[in-house]
Design a protein around this motif. Structure first.
Motif, PDB file in Angstrom:
ATOM      1  N   GLU A 183       0.819  -1.220   0.000  1.00 14.52           N
ATOM      2  CA  GLU A 183       0.000   0.000   0.000  1.00 14.52           C
ATOM      3  C   GLU A 183       0.849   1.265   0.000  1.00 14.52           C
ATOM      4  O   GLU A 183       0.542   2.212  -0.711  1.00 14.52           O
ATOM      5  CB  GLU A 183      -0.936   0.006   1.208  1.00 14.52           C
ATOM      6  CG  GLU A 183      -1.801   1.241   1.341  1.00 14.52           C
ATOM      7  CD  GLU A 183      -2.851   1.377   0.257  1.00 14.52           C
ATOM      8  OE1 GLU A 183      -3.199   2.531  -0.076  1.00 14.52           O
ATOM      9  OE2 GLU A 183      -3.343   0.357  -0.259  1.00 14.52           O
ATOM     10  N   GLY A 184       1.895   1.284   0.812  1.00 14.30           N
ATOM     11  CA  GLY A 184       2.617   2.548   0.953  1.00 14.30           C
ATOM     12  C   GLY A 184       4.114   2.443   1.112  1.00 14.30           C
ATOM     13  O   GLY A 184       4.763   3.427   1.470  1.00 14.30           O
ATOM     14  N   GLY A 185       4.674   1.261   0.870  1.00 14.02           N
ATOM     15  CA  GLY A 185       6.121   1.119   1.017  1.00 14.02           C
ATOM     16  C   GLY A 185       6.587   1.120   2.453  1.00 14.02           C
ATOM     17  O   GLY A 185       7.758   1.336   2.735  1.00 14.02           O
ATOM     18  N   ILE A 186       5.677   0.855   3.389  1.00 13.02           N
ATOM     19  CA  ILE A 186       6.015   0.834   4.815  1.00 13.02           C
ATOM     20  C   ILE A 186       6.701  -0.487   5.128  1.00 13.02           C
ATOM     21  O   ILE A 186       6.110  -1.554   4.989  1.00 13.02           O
ATOM     22  CB  ILE A 186       4.754   0.988   5.697  1.00 13.02           C
ATOM     23  CG1 ILE A 186       3.967   2.242   5.330  1.00 13.02           C
ATOM     24  CG2 ILE A 186       5.124   0.952   7.180  1.00 13.02           C
ATOM     25  CD1 ILE A 186       4.715   3.535   5.504  1.00 13.02           C
ATOM     26  N   ARG A 187       7.944  -0.401   5.565  1.00  9.23           N
ATOM     27  CA  ARG A 187       8.690  -1.609   5.940  1.00  9.23           C
ATOM     28  C   ARG A 187       8.464  -1.899   7.410  1.00  9.23           C
ATOM     29  O   ARG A 187       8.546  -1.024   8.255  1.00  9.23           O
ATOM     30  CB  ARG A 187      10.172  -1.401   5.649  1.00  9.23           C
ATOM     31  CG  ARG A 187      10.440  -1.321   4.161  1.00  9.23           C
ATOM     32  CD  ARG A 187      11.846  -0.935   3.843  1.00  9.23           C
ATOM     33  NE  ARG A 187      12.808  -1.713   4.612  1.00  9.23           N
ATOM     34  CZ  ARG A 187      14.063  -1.350   4.783  1.00  9.23           C
ATOM     35  NH1 ARG A 187      14.520  -0.224   4.273  1.00  9.23           N
ATOM     36  NH2 ARG A 187      14.879  -2.102   5.489  1.00  9.23           N
ATOM     37  N   SER A 188       8.144  -3.156   7.685  1.00 12.14           N
ATOM     38  CA  SER A 188       7.882  -3.588   9.054  1.00 12.14           C
ATOM     39  C   SER A 188       8.372  -5.020   9.173  1.00 12.14           C
ATOM     40  O   SER A 188       8.897  -5.587   8.222  1.00 12.14           O
ATOM     41  CB  SER A 188       6.379  -3.488   9.353  1.00 12.14           C
ATOM     42  OG  SER A 188       5.643  -4.286   8.456  1.00 12.14           O
ATOM     43  N   VAL A 189       8.193  -5.596  10.354  1.00 13.19           N
ATOM     44  CA  VAL A 189       8.620  -6.977  10.550  1.00 13.19           C
ATOM     45  C   VAL A 189       7.546  -7.735  11.328  1.00 13.19           C
ATOM     46  O   VAL A 189       6.933  -7.192  12.245  1.00 13.19           O
ATOM     47  CB  VAL A 189       9.987  -7.058  11.272  1.00 13.19           C
ATOM     48  CG1 VAL A 189       9.913  -6.506  12.682  1.00 13.19           C
ATOM     49  CG2 VAL A 189      10.518  -8.467  11.284  1.00 13.19           C
ATOM     50  N   GLU A 190       7.318  -8.970  10.901  1.00 13.85           N
ATOM     51  CA  GLU A 190       6.393  -9.861  11.596  1.00 13.85           C
ATOM     52  C   GLU A 190       7.110 -10.473  12.788  1.00 13.85           C
ATOM     53  O   GLU A 190       8.239 -10.942  12.680  1.00 13.85           O
ATOM     54  CB  GLU A 190       5.942 -10.975  10.635  1.00 13.85           C
ATOM     55  CG  GLU A 190       4.989 -11.974  11.251  1.00 13.85           C
ATOM     56  CD  GLU A 190       5.632 -13.234  11.825  1.00 13.85           C
ATOM     57  OE1 GLU A 190       4.885 -14.077  12.314  1.00 13.85           O
ATOM     58  OE2 GLU A 190       6.869 -13.376  11.807  1.00 13.85           O
ATOM     59  N   ILE A 191       6.443 -10.439  13.921  1.00 14.41           N
ATOM     60  CA  ILE A 191       6.943 -11.117  15.115  1.00 14.41           C
ATOM     61  C   ILE A 191       5.780 -11.970  15.601  1.00 14.41           C
ATOM     62  O   ILE A 191       4.853 -11.472  16.224  1.00 14.41           O
ATOM     63  CB  ILE A 191       7.395 -10.109  16.199  1.00 14.41           C
ATOM     64  CG1 ILE A 191       8.511  -9.239  15.660  1.00 14.41           C
ATOM     65  CG2 ILE A 191       7.827 -10.841  17.464  1.00 14.41           C
ATOM     66  CD1 ILE A 191       8.943  -8.127  16.576  1.00 14.41           C
ATOM     67  N   GLY A 192       5.809 -13.233  15.233  1.00 16.19           N
ATOM     68  CA  GLY A 192       4.674 -14.079  15.571  1.00 16.19           C
ATOM     69  C   GLY A 192       4.826 -15.483  15.052  1.00 16.19           C
ATOM     70  O   GLY A 192       5.873 -16.112  15.224  1.00 16.19           O
ATOM     71  N   SER A 193       3.780 -15.973  14.380  1.00 19.08           N
ATOM     72  CA  SER A 193       3.721 -17.383  14.017  1.00 19.08           C
ATOM     73  C   SER A 193       4.738 -17.799  12.959  1.00 19.08           C
ATOM     74  O   SER A 193       5.124 -18.959  12.924  1.00 19.08           O
ATOM     75  CB  SER A 193       2.303 -17.772  13.600  1.00 19.08           C
ATOM     76  OG  SER A 193       1.798 -16.880  12.646  1.00 19.08           O
ATOM     77  N   LEU A 194       5.187 -16.890  12.097  1.00 19.05           N
ATOM     78  CA  LEU A 194       6.262 -17.277  11.179  1.00 19.05           C
ATOM     79  C   LEU A 194       7.582 -17.338  11.940  1.00 19.05           C
ATOM     80  O   LEU A 194       8.336 -18.299  11.813  1.00 19.05           O
ATOM     81  CB  LEU A 194       6.378 -16.304  10.002  1.00 19.05           C
ATOM     82  CG  LEU A 194       7.486 -16.653   9.011  1.00 19.05           C
ATOM     83  CD1 LEU A 194       7.231 -17.994   8.342  1.00 19.05           C
ATOM     84  CD2 LEU A 194       7.653 -15.557   7.976  1.00 19.05           C
ATOM     85  N   MET A 195       7.845 -16.338  12.752  1.00 19.81           N
ATOM     86  CA  MET A 195       9.109 -16.284  13.480  1.00 19.81           C
ATOM     87  C   MET A 195       9.214 -17.377  14.539  1.00 19.81           C
ATOM     88  O   MET A 195      10.243 -18.037  14.654  1.00 19.81           O
ATOM     89  CB  MET A 195       9.286 -14.906  14.136  1.00 19.81           C
ATOM     90  CG  MET A 195      10.617 -14.723  14.830  1.00 19.81           C
ATOM     91  SD  MET A 195      10.809 -13.104  15.639  1.00 19.81           S
ATOM     92  CE  MET A 195      11.100 -12.044  14.237  1.00 19.81           C
TER      93      MET A 195
END
Length: 115
Positions: free
Chosen positions: A40-52
């Motif tokens: 949507e907007g090029g916002i870089r973030s990181v998942e901290i949850g079920s994948l990690m």
């Protein structure tokens, strides 16, 4: 907006399970939300949850880091606008499935595809 309270001084954590409750845990709601923010907007973030963390994950969060010396108020306002745009169409967000899972640290090199 579903965030972990109180927000920290260096990061804000979106609660992906509350943001996209229709996405089952095995389809990585945090990954889905992080991808949507980027698309949507090029916002870089990181998942901290079920994948990690796999089955040991207690929450599915999306971490938005806020380095104090880099971002201005207009940067933060833009991030908020993008999150609100994604929030408005959250029911259309789809989960992801693993196509490749390395033996260690899967969140770094896993390959996923949209369901």
């Amino acid at each position: 907006m579903p965030i972990v309270c109180p927000p920290g001084g260096h990061a804000v954590y979106l609660d992906a399970r509350a943001f996209v409750p229709h996405i089952p845990l095995e389809q990585f709601p945090g990954v889905a939300l992080a991808c949507e923010l980027y698309l949507e907007g090029g916002i870089r973030s990181v998942e901290i949850g079920s994948l990690m963390f796999g089955a040991a994950a207690k929450m599915d969060l999306v971490r938005l880091a806020i380095p104090r010396r880099t971002y201005t108020q207009s940067h933060i306002d833009y991030v908020i606008e993008v999150i609100l745009e994604v929030w408005e169409r959250r029911d259309w967000i789809r989960g992801y499935t693993l196509t490749y899972e390395p033996p260690f640290l899967r969140h770094f090199t896993a390959k996923l595809k949209r369901v």
